[in-house]
Design a protein around this motif. Structure first.
Motif, PDB file in Angstrom:
ATOM      1  N   LEU A   1       0.792  -1.226   0.000  1.00  0.00           N
ATOM      2  CA  LEU A   1       0.000   0.000   0.000  1.00  0.00           C
ATOM      3  C   LEU A   1       0.825   1.276   0.000  1.00  0.00           C
ATOM      4  O   LEU A   1       0.300   2.352  -0.305  1.00  0.00           O
ATOM      5  CB  LEU A   1      -0.937   0.009   1.216  1.00  0.00           C
ATOM      6  N   TYR A   2       2.084   1.188   0.326  1.00  0.00           N
ATOM      7  CA  TYR A   2       2.932   2.375   0.445  1.00  0.00           C
ATOM      8  C   TYR A   2       3.471   2.768  -0.934  1.00  0.00           C
ATOM      9  O   TYR A   2       4.247   2.011  -1.542  1.00  0.00           O
ATOM     10  CB  TYR A   2       4.083   2.088   1.401  1.00  0.00           C
ATOM     11  N   PRO A   3       3.074   3.922  -1.452  1.00  0.00           N
ATOM     12  CA  PRO A   3       3.441   4.309  -2.822  1.00  0.00           C
ATOM     13  C   PRO A   3       4.937   4.341  -3.103  1.00  0.00           C
ATOM     14  O   PRO A   3       5.357   4.162  -4.250  1.00  0.00           O
ATOM     15  CB  PRO A   3       2.821   5.704  -2.975  1.00  0.00           C
ATOM     16  N   GLU A   4       5.758   4.580  -2.083  1.00  0.00           N
ATOM     17  CA  GLU A   4       7.198   4.679  -2.301  1.00  0.00           C
ATOM     18  C   GLU A   4       7.911   3.336  -2.186  1.00  0.00           C
ATOM     19  O   GLU A   4       9.129   3.251  -2.362  1.00  0.00           O
ATOM     20  CB  GLU A   4       7.805   5.684  -1.321  1.00  0.00           C
ATOM     21  N   SER A   5       7.151   2.281  -1.935  1.00  0.00           N
ATOM     22  CA  SER A   5       7.747   0.953  -1.844  1.00  0.00           C
ATOM     23  C   SER A   5       8.006   0.397  -3.244  1.00  0.00           C
ATOM     24  O   SER A   5       7.234   0.632  -4.176  1.00  0.00           O
ATOM     25  CB  SER A   5       6.810   0.008  -1.085  1.00  0.00           C
ATOM     26  N   SER A   6       9.061  -0.394  -3.367  1.00  0.00           N
ATOM     27  CA  SER A   6       9.382  -1.005  -4.661  1.00  0.00           C
ATOM     28  C   SER A   6       8.336  -2.056  -5.054  1.00  0.00           C
ATOM     29  O   SER A   6       8.246  -2.434  -6.225  1.00  0.00           O
ATOM     30  CB  SER A   6      10.770  -1.651  -4.603  1.00  0.00           C
TER      31      SER A   6
END
Length: 213
Positions: A126-131
């Motif tokens: 859910l975290y947009p900055e995660s790969s």
């Protein structure tokens, strides 16, 4: 959903409280839930000399990233403890499909043990900055599992499910990251419950955990 006496929600579990040395509350010995077809009786460890799992014995993890989380994570998000978590688990087990219990940790942590009947949705999804972040996966998750709707890019969360989320404890940022990501997407904060104590507190109280991967 969380109002009323414990006995009214937990049913007849309290009848057996006198038969155990270590109960959850004075009148509650255990609750029973299903997890992937397996029955789990959630109760406290009956060995009064039992000690906490070594995975949760450290007191001084480096901050950042393992910093102490606030009691109120975001306005509107409900912070809960073990009794409230047990109520949600029992309600879900009794057929309330409007509730989802979510373990926000990465799978390596989940394999070490989780709360019975919780589903794993890692914070990395859910975290947009995660790969690992993939917008179409998130959209499918919100619509097919969380009960949200989207029309021409506009989200409708009016029938969205109640989410009960946790991770490793007050020093863990995995469920807070999931919660903040959802609220930023427009998910109603008042439909999110956060078990701040997480697996740290759950293990410290000797409560039952899953044993299968």
């Amino acid at each position: 959903m969380l109002s009323g006496p414990l006995g009214a929600l937990f049913g007849t579990s309290s009848v057996y409280a006198a038969e155990q040395k270590v109960n959850i509350t004075k009148d509650l010995a255990s609750i029973t839930v299903m997890d992937n077809g397996k029955k789990y009786v959630i109760k406290r460890n009956q060995n009064v000399k039992n000690t906490i799992n070594e995975d949760y014995a450290l007191t001084s993890r480096a901050c950042p990233p393992f910093c102490v989380q606030p009691m109120q994570l975001l306005p509107g998000v409900h912070t809960i403890g073990e009794i409230e978590m047990l109520k949600f688990l029992k309600a879900r087990s009794d057929g309330d499909k409007s509730i989802m219990i979510i373990d926000s940790r990465t799978p390596d942590w989940v394999r070490k043990g989780s709360i019975p009947s919780a589903i794993n949705i890692p914070w990395t999804q859910l975290y947009p900055e995660s790969s690992s972040y993939q917008p179409f996966v998130v959209e499918d998750l919100l619509t097919s599992r969380f009960g949200a709707k989207v029309d021409d890019g506009i989200w409708d969360f009016s029938n969205a499910k109640t989410l009960v989320m946790f991770c490793n404890g007050p020093w863990c940022g995995q469920s807070p990251t999931n919660i903040k990501a959802l609220v930023n997407m427009g998910y109603p904060a008042d439909k999110i419950y956060w078990y701040r104590g997480g697996m740290q507190a759950w293990n410290a109280l000797g409560l039952t955990t899953t044993t299968s991967p």
